[in-house]
Design a protein around this motif. Sequence first.
Motif, mmCIF file in Angstrom:
data_model
loop_
_atom_site.group_PDB
_atom_site.id
_atom_site.type_symbol
_atom_site.label_atom_id
_atom_site.label_comp_id
_atom_site.label_asym_id
_atom_site.label_seq_id
_atom_site.Cartn_x
_atom_site.Cartn_y
_atom_site.Cartn_z
ATOM 1 N N VAL A 1 -26.035 31.427 31.734
ATOM 2 C CA VAL A 1 -25.141 30.471 31.073
ATOM 3 C C VAL A 1 -24.403 31.134 29.915
ATOM 4 N N ALA B 1 -21.493 33.124 31.252
ATOM 5 C CA ALA B 1 -20.504 32.285 31.929
ATOM 6 C C ALA B 1 -19.785 31.334 30.979
ATOM 7 N N ARG C 1 -20.679 26.631 35.290
ATOM 8 C CA ARG C 1 -20.693 28.093 35.227
ATOM 9 C C ARG C 1 -19.593 28.706 36.099
#
Length: 206
Positions: A107, A110, A24
């Motif tokens: 997530v 990112a 990330r």
Amino acid sequence: MRVSKEKAAENRQDILKAAARMFREQGISATGIDSITGSVGLTHGAVYSQFGSKEVIAAEAIRVALAKSKHLWQRLAERKGRKKVLPAIVAQYLSAEHRDSAGHGCVVAALGSEIARQPRSVRDAFTGEFKDTLEFLTGVMREDDPSSSYEDAIAAFVSMAGALILARAINDETLSQLILKTTAKRVMGPSKLRRINRRTRAKTAA
């Protein structure tokens, strides 16, 4: 030296936590096995004996990270009640703290664009957990407004993730904060508007 099953399981979780954070922060392609092993104090052999390849690590780390995010939302729901949790989810997601903590954050925001270029196993892991997250969000939104649909949950999540990506990308703090605040208002706005309209119709009918 043989490693006990308990220690092997502990190492596995440490590897996945480190990989999820570093993916990330730096991206999947930019994160090498060396970086992951170094951060948890393990050798290449220990990592490959657990997973076999970086692709497997990526798929499992993404699955774990998305599941953890959903679990945090579930804990919020337990504390605040499902009828009151939506504003808390939106406020947490579109906060400066979340914006500034990519390694421990969403997530989707990112890695969404990079996952599109990953092998099928990674995309399958991402897709499966993301669908579960949308189902949970749909349920939460229906508690807030029974007329909310799966499509409303998609629109809300996509709006929040897009806002987070832009808020992180620009180097104007005032605009970054405005993006987060404006999106939060828009995400919460439709359900509030529908409730007002229903109350207005009910009063008119009475």
